[in-house]
Design a protein around this motif. Structure first.
Motif: not given
Lengths: 344, 344, 344, 344
Positions: B85-88, B94-111, B119-122
């Motif tokens: 979720h965009e507000t997760a 977390e100041c970019g911690a998930p990105e540092l630990f995973t190397g991944a990009k976070l994609v935030g969705l509305a809801g 359905a929106a996730l799908d």
């Protein structure tokens, strides 16, 4: 579980010192702002400023690897290199954590006694290609004090190494997982072993000397300190109820008990070394400077120890014995006599 | 320090539950292998297996951000995306911690309600460009349960979201910083809220519900679990004296006190909400599902609170009040009457 | 291979302009220092300084994604955020490259016409939590000019956005993969569209307008420029025989042919749009500002096109047609008549 | 610019071979899908499959550093180590690119002649701590063939090293920036020097042997190859008009000219070495195996060269001379006579 075991594996197998446990219990009153914005953390900072005779900033962290990563990240640039001894803890035993936290490359240099030498460092840095875009650019020097192998830099050695590092544009990180043992052995002050010797950031370890998962990153430069809270959050190193780390560290520095414990640990190792050395056939590797000793015991002695109630580590053909401040005298005695009998 | 303050800032301003402090003290005997290779950590694992009715592996970690980073890193690939979720919490706080630990990009969705909808996730995943090398490839779905805004996914909602995620090749991470509050509110079992609903890894929070900096990463797949120790070390997340975290978590799950505390926290917030809602001029934002409530108080009420012995957070024009299990009744009463008088 | 195909997929399906191929051939004499330390790269820099009326530094790079990554890395800090439109090329179509090169998090904002609005940016940055250690700290604003959807920022819009960014402490990156098309459409100078409007670094694209894999990172601040060679090497972006990129870019800027080509591309798209728009049943999405148009053709028209010798992209229910400067008139004519007949 | 200079700095100071320039010009017709989805890239792949007698997949890349980074990233895990010689190009001259692309730590080993030895590698890997979570886990072995210092692994040496690597669970990367020179010197086939010797991925260099910024990553395992397009995009390594790299590489492998050029380069260096060696006072460092030689010339000779029209590199007290296939005979003659006269 019920039988007695004599544990020489490491100092972090030990428990928590009574006064630190008391400090934890005493901190468990009322509410406190999370993440270090609390009176206990402020009190800890006051203690560090007094103990280090410097307007230092201290950040509580639960793991030594985290402390090293954060301390170094505070100095890093994105195409940088950290120079260290090839056997440095950060280079060998942290599974790439310094690289993750800093994005830097570690460059390990050789050196007698697991220690860097100023002249060799000077030469290596002169060949590091400062300004050459094909080469990573050195930004930090890591000194492990004491080393993982129980050796110590003298204060003049620290000073010489820092001087070389600064001359080449590097800042200096001291990994002090066994900070207390070094202070106890050298008989110097924290200031003398750190900023007065040119150290810029410190990983101040307390866990191996009686704390419950409480270390501190010490930063002497306020500009670096301003970046640390962000780096800590990004590194998952900001504990929620920071007061329970800070209260320990505040208490830790409040009197000489931390140094007493370190002195006792060191003395236990020295005594064990003297006794083992006296046994024909036993060879120690290097002199014992802090609370750990490395031996090359004959196979018969190793076999005898392995049948007994002992725990210790083997590194190749060497055996490592680490002494705690509360190492059981009976255990040390039994270890000595077990070796004596095996080699008689 | 001496004056009474009523603290509604967060549940992590609270102290440590008595039985958990006792568990810490009880663990402070003899020596124990460091880094989680100890009887207390084995005991904790047994409790988690019982509580979750699954052969789960649990890793003790001192921070929630660290737990989230490690849990997600266990699933990551190097060109991956984590949907959330965009507000997760992982996306914002977390100041970019998930990105540092995973190397991944976070994609935030509305809801609506700070929650993702299946359905929106799908639809979003259908447009994510699976196999298109210009696009990051989704590998994980993050669900914050409860959300940072006090809302809850029902078990069927979790199940639907997991089903969508799995169908698109994603694994599912549940960020349960307030795991207990969710269980208490939903009245379901830990198994029902996690693996039976399709959750693959869990950040199991205990600190906000009475523990002293003790969380756990729970991994249901042994192949993922095998990678976690390396990821933890690389992330500076392996505490040296792990027994003091594990002993708490073992005790935490040993009886219903963790749930009792969570129920009391939730009930305190519900009661406070009922009282405030009854005051003309007070508007609550959404219903109160766990132990936090958001209000839009008139300015006069805010001014009155700010003159009183209260601590709480403001988010824009909203006020957040979080209740602990041991929230002082007098404080809640005083808060209500302060608002009443201001708006009278 | 032998049959004629009319290709509207993208401008990078086109070949290399004759004068740029000549420049490559002309550069193939004698030896030249590798990695950009050559007379051709110096000549290219002179041209950029003249064309941009600024003492800018230009770095030749073979890919647009590489150019974006390096340009942004020059501005980055390790806990930083890059603000951009949610549909920005760097946010959607670079498979995480900006994150890899910078270590930063991308924060995508909504905005009409695929463009950021100054007021919305101002509001978002005011809520970004500057100084709050739980939040990534914004350091750069990315503006894609023109956007991937063919829309353009006016010079005043660029100026307003830069002003907001600078006021909040961000530097501004302009992703100019179709830089020439924007200049041609706006009728302004390169200086007016970049540093005079507050832009700090530019990805200057030439490949989509006739070059052979030749882009440039333009840096207006010498302090940032000093770091770029290291970032480029670390990013694998330093081409060995840089003269063959630099010679192209030098020639590219030497006269108005680059602008002529861009004007022709834009004019082709405008003409195609006029013709299609005149057909009953055809709906264009937005006005055509550069060399690309988006349509919502009825199914019959799409089916007819798919039977013909056409190549173009479908994005959901829209069709994208990109025109090159040398788009075949016969192809455009046939496309129009094919749609006309299908809808007759 | 107009005076004649004899350039011995490196082989990448040279130009582009006529037939490769022709291939570029010939590829400049019609349109072609970007990013490697074109007939030229398919043709290149066919050539590589024929030349390597294997169903290999080839990816065109503009830089050698990019090729190395991508090749290694295809094998990486997030807590991994790449073993290499301490003087390996990837370890010293790529400014941290391999670390950026892989997230891994490089572990440099010593070895005579700038080469790894199978027994030493075996020993190092046995001590690497497989399964120990404090240690990075080895996943790749890097072999630079030829080394940056002009030495060569024999095919049996490659085979032995690969065997050791595979036995310890590592895959093997061959950095073949001067692939052609190695093949020419060894007189073996590409298959014999790569997959038949146990190599898993190859950086196939062509730029130093006449190409215009065209290298290829060769992947023998389809499962690894499937991940490469994502890693390339994330690394900014996907050139837009890939056909101009692929067309070169297709032509490069089409006949023996690439080998002829490499043979001439090697022969030039051998001849220069013979001539210099015959001069009293000149000492060569090691034997000359490919197209580069290292000498320790007396100061008088260095001074004389520095007054002449020569370009070459100095590395400490050594001088490096690299010969191209089209090294001017007059330049080599003049270099020899200049040294002779200086030492007469």
């Amino acid at each position: 579980m019920s039988e007695t075991v004599y544990d020489f594996r490491s100092d972090n197998v030990g428990g928590v010192a009574p006064e630190l446990l008391e400090a934890i219990v005493a901190a468990n009153v009322r509410t406190a702002a999370p993440y270090g914005d609390d009176e206990f953390t402020r009190g800890m900072n006051a203690r560090f400023r007094a103990a280090f005779e410097h307007d230092v900033t201290a950040f509580p962290i639960a793991t030594g690897t985290g402390a090293n990563g954060i301390a170094l990240a505070g100095l890093a640039n994105p195409y940088g290199a950290i120079y260290c001894h090839e056997t440095a803890h950060i280079n060998v035993y942290e599974c790439g954590a310094p690289e993750l936290f800093t994005g830097a490359k570690l460059v390990g240099l050789a050196g007698e006694g697991y220690k860097l030498q100023a002249a060799a460092l000077d030469e290596a840095l002169a060949l590091a290609g400062r300004g050459n875009a094909t080469r990573v650019q050195p930004f930090a020097l890591n000194l492990t004090q004491p080393t993982d192998f129980g050796t110590l830099y003298s204060v003049p050695e620290l000073r010489d190494l820092s001087e070389v590092a600064h001359r080449h544009g590097l800042l200096v990180h001291l990994d002090g997982a066994r900070f207390a043992n070094a202070i106890a052995a050298l008989g110097c002050t924290p200031a003398e072993m750190t900023w007065r010797a040119g150290i810029d950031v410190v990983s101040f370890g307390a866990t191996k000397n009686g704390a419950m998962n409480a270390e501190a990153v010490l930063v002497f430069d306020p500009a670096v300190a301003a970046r640390v809270p962000f780096l800590m959050k990004r590194g998952g190193q900001v504990v929620s109820k920071a007061r329970f780390l800070s209260a320990q560290l505040e208490r830790y520095l409040a009197d000489d008990r931390w140094l007493d414990r370190a002195r006792r640990s060191n003395a236990n190792a020295a005594r064990l070394a003297r006794r083992l050395q006296a046994i024909p056939g036993v060879e120690l590797s290097g002199k014992v400077e802090i609370n750990m000793l490395f031996a090359r015991l004959p196979e018969a002695a190793v076999a005898a120890l392995d049948c007994g109630p002992f725990r210790y580590y083997k590194l190749g053909r060497e055996q490592r014995f680490v002494c705690r401040h509360d190492q059981e005298p009976a255990g040390m005695e039994l270890l000595v006599t077990t070796v004596e009998r095996a080699l008689a």
